[in-house]
Design an enzyme around this catalytic site. Sequence first.
Site, PDB file in Angstrom:
ATOM      1  N   GLU A  15     -37.314  10.816 -12.783  1.00 54.91           N
ATOM      2  CA  GLU A  15     -37.294  12.197 -13.275  1.00 54.91           C
ATOM      3  C   GLU A  15     -38.015  12.314 -14.620  1.00 54.91           C
ATOM      4  O   GLU A  15     -37.468  11.957 -15.660  1.00 54.91           O
ATOM      5  CB  GLU A  15     -35.846  12.682 -13.433  1.00 54.91           C
ATOM      6  CG  GLU A  15     -35.033  12.644 -12.157  1.00 54.91           C
ATOM      7  CD  GLU A  15     -35.535  13.611 -11.106  1.00 54.91           C
ATOM      8  OE1 GLU A  15     -36.164  14.642 -11.463  1.00 54.91           O
ATOM      9  OE2 GLU A  15     -35.294  13.351  -9.916  1.00 54.91           O
ATOM     10  N   GLU A  56     -29.243  17.583 -17.215  1.00 54.73           N
ATOM     11  CA  GLU A  56     -30.406  17.087 -16.474  1.00 54.73           C
ATOM     12  C   GLU A  56     -29.980  16.105 -15.390  1.00 54.73           C
ATOM     13  O   GLU A  56     -30.538  16.102 -14.285  1.00 54.73           O
ATOM     14  CB  GLU A  56     -31.408  16.433 -17.424  1.00 54.73           C
ATOM     15  CG  GLU A  56     -32.727  16.082 -16.765  1.00 54.73           C
ATOM     16  CD  GLU A  56     -33.481  17.305 -16.257  1.00 54.73           C
ATOM     17  OE1 GLU A  56     -33.843  17.310 -15.058  1.00 54.73           O
ATOM     18  OE2 GLU A  56     -33.702  18.243 -17.042  1.00 54.73           O
ATOM     19  N   GLU A 112     -30.862  18.181  -6.967  1.00 53.39           N
ATOM     20  CA  GLU A 112     -32.178  18.112  -6.325  1.00 53.39           C
ATOM     21  C   GLU A 112     -32.246  16.987  -5.300  1.00 53.39           C
ATOM     22  O   GLU A 112     -32.807  17.153  -4.220  1.00 53.39           O
ATOM     23  CB  GLU A 112     -33.269  17.945  -7.379  1.00 53.39           C
ATOM     24  CG  GLU A 112     -33.491  19.192  -8.203  1.00 53.39           C
ATOM     25  CD  GLU A 112     -34.597  19.035  -9.236  1.00 53.39           C
ATOM     26  OE1 GLU A 112     -35.144  17.930  -9.383  1.00 53.39           O
ATOM     27  OE2 GLU A 112     -34.912  20.037  -9.897  1.00 53.39           O
TER      28      GLU A 112
END
Length: 125
Positions: free
Chosen positions: A30, A71, A78
Amino acid sequence: MSNEKVTGLARFYYATCYSFKGMRAAFVHEPAFRYEIYASLLLLPASFWVASSAMGLAMLMSSCLLVLMAELVNSAIEAVVDRAGLEVNELAGRAKDLGSAAVFVTLLIAGLVWSAALWEKLMAG
């Protein structure tokens, strides 16, 4: 294989290992998490200079850690959505957008906390 759950210090050890595995995965996969880690590596030490009290220091540091936490949760959302399927789906898109919005809100919180602390530092002379 036994159905017994690990307890006590062993559970804490394994949970810690899984946590570090997750943070490593986020760092590797990420880019946004990497950028936020780099920013935290600058901001966390700077918080000792900016903070005017122990509470201020805790707020500055917590705001950085809150962004990282959001995050991580966003990345988890996701990953689950992507695992469920690649076809376009309104609910999948909404889930991803909501995770992104959570990160955005924590960035606003961090910006507010840091702005207030810097303002206080500048006004104190």
